[in-house]
Design a protein around this motif. Structure first.
Motif, mmCIF file in Angstrom:
data_model
loop_
_atom_site.group_PDB
_atom_site.id
_atom_site.type_symbol
_atom_site.label_atom_id
_atom_site.label_comp_id
_atom_site.label_asym_id
_atom_site.label_seq_id
_atom_site.Cartn_x
_atom_site.Cartn_y
_atom_site.Cartn_z
ATOM 1 N N UNK A 51 0.825 -1.206 0.000
ATOM 2 C CA UNK A 51 0.000 0.000 0.000
ATOM 3 C C UNK A 51 0.857 1.253 0.000
ATOM 4 N N UNK A 52 0.395 2.262 -0.704
ATOM 5 C CA UNK A 52 1.007 3.583 -0.607
ATOM 6 C C UNK A 52 0.665 4.187 0.747
ATOM 7 N N UNK A 53 1.361 5.262 1.109
ATOM 8 C CA UNK A 53 1.038 5.939 2.372
ATOM 9 C C UNK A 53 -0.399 6.442 2.348
ATOM 10 N N UNK A 54 -0.835 6.970 1.208
ATOM 11 C CA UNK A 54 -2.207 7.486 1.120
ATOM 12 C C UNK A 54 -3.222 6.370 1.330
ATOM 13 N N UNK A 55 -2.986 5.211 0.733
ATOM 14 C CA UNK A 55 -3.914 4.090 0.885
ATOM 15 C C UNK A 55 -3.894 3.552 2.308
ATOM 16 N N UNK A 56 -2.719 3.535 2.926
ATOM 17 C CA UNK A 56 -2.600 3.097 4.309
ATOM 18 C C UNK A 56 -3.385 4.019 5.240
ATOM 19 N N UNK A 57 -3.199 5.332 5.067
ATOM 20 C CA UNK A 57 -3.944 6.299 5.878
ATOM 21 C C UNK A 57 -5.449 6.182 5.643
ATOM 22 N N UNK A 58 -5.846 5.908 4.397
ATOM 23 C CA UNK A 58 -7.272 5.778 4.084
ATOM 24 C C UNK A 58 -7.885 4.592 4.818
ATOM 25 N N UNK A 59 -7.116 3.527 5.012
ATOM 26 C CA UNK A 59 -7.615 2.379 5.775
ATOM 27 C C UNK A 59 -7.913 2.785 7.214
ATOM 28 N N UNK A 60 -6.986 3.494 7.837
ATOM 29 C CA UNK A 60 -7.218 3.960 9.210
ATOM 30 C C UNK A 60 -8.429 4.870 9.265
ATOM 31 N N UNK A 61 -8.534 5.788 8.316
ATOM 32 C CA UNK A 61 -9.685 6.699 8.294
ATOM 33 C C UNK A 61 -10.994 5.921 8.212
ATOM 34 N N UNK A 62 -11.029 4.902 7.354
ATOM 35 C CA UNK A 62 -12.254 4.108 7.188
ATOM 36 C C UNK A 62 -12.592 3.368 8.473
ATOM 37 N N UNK A 63 -11.592 2.803 9.122
ATOM 38 C CA UNK A 63 -11.865 2.057 10.351
ATOM 39 C C UNK A 63 -12.284 2.978 11.486
ATOM 40 N N UNK A 64 -11.695 4.170 11.567
ATOM 41 C CA UNK A 64 -12.137 5.131 12.575
ATOM 42 C C UNK A 64 -13.596 5.521 12.343
ATOM 43 N N UNK A 65 -13.966 5.681 11.088
ATOM 44 C CA UNK A 65 -15.355 6.004 10.756
ATOM 45 C C UNK A 65 -16.279 4.866 11.151
ATOM 46 N N UNK A 66 -15.852 3.634 10.938
ATOM 47 C CA UNK A 66 -16.681 2.484 11.316
ATOM 48 C C UNK A 66 -16.855 2.407 12.826
#
Length: 196
Positions: A51-66
């Motif tokens: 994963x790129x850094x952007x994709x990695x950060x997007x995973x965290x963002x999605x899980x925080x939203x969940x």
């Protein structure tokens, strides 16, 4: 997608603990070590690509939203003795439409230097307990490419049972990782295993 648990907004816990691990909410300080883990080609061997850094950060963002919406998702995992971030373990609803959708999946990923210590098995057992006892899930699934023997071994150690294999749509026809094995565990099976 409809939440298959019927428990939208029911929080398992802000934090779960085992003998050696804390499963907690994500922090901004997790982003750098998580990105480094996701860029490791050995950790990401059975994924489409690191994963790129952007994709990695997007995973965290999605899980925080969940967590905010449902009260559960993938927890950040840290070792109690060092307070070091080591990876994640948790429950999610797969975004991709799969032959057995809708479902709740247990998944994990650990930084390579923490492999071989039994951390995933320890954390996953606690997540299963919370999923069945607190959320009241009827069933929890897990899956990986048939070539990923390490993850399959964890699925077996935590009491899951192998069912049908299937083709995972993220990989094209003919790709060696396309064929996946599916493991299932029902609440009744989990209760029998734990004498409940």
């Amino acid at each position: 997608m409809t939440d298959p648990t019927g428990h939208a907004g029911v929080s398992i816990a802000a934090e779960l603990r085992t003998a050696r691990l804390r499963l907690r909410q994500w922090r901004d300080s997790d982003r750098e070590p998580f990105a480094a883990m996701n860029a490791d080609p050995v950790v990401m061997e059975f994924f489409v690509s690191p994963l790129t850094r952007a994709a990695s950060d997007a995973s965290i963002d999605a899980w925080q939203s969940q967590f905010a919406q449902r009260g559960w998702s993938n927890w950040a995992v840290e070792a109690l003795d060092s307070e070091a971030f080591i990876g994640f373990v948790g429950l999610t609803i797969p975004v991709r439409v799969l032959p057995f959708s809708p479902c709740v999946e247990i998944g994990w990923r650990l930084a390579r230097r923490h492999w071989g210590n039994g951390y995933v098995t320890e954390a996953a057992r606690e997540v299963l307990r919370a999923g069945f006892q607190v959320l009241g899930l009827d069933e929890i699934l897990s899956f990986t490419t048939v070539l990923n023997r390490r993850s399959s071994a964890v699925m077996q150690r935590i009491g899951m049972h192998r069912h049908e294999d299937f083709d995972y749509p993220a990989f094209p026809d003919g790709h060696p990782f396309r064929r996946h094995c599916l493991y299932r565990l029902t609440r009744e099976q989990w209760q029998r295993q734990h004498g409940n």
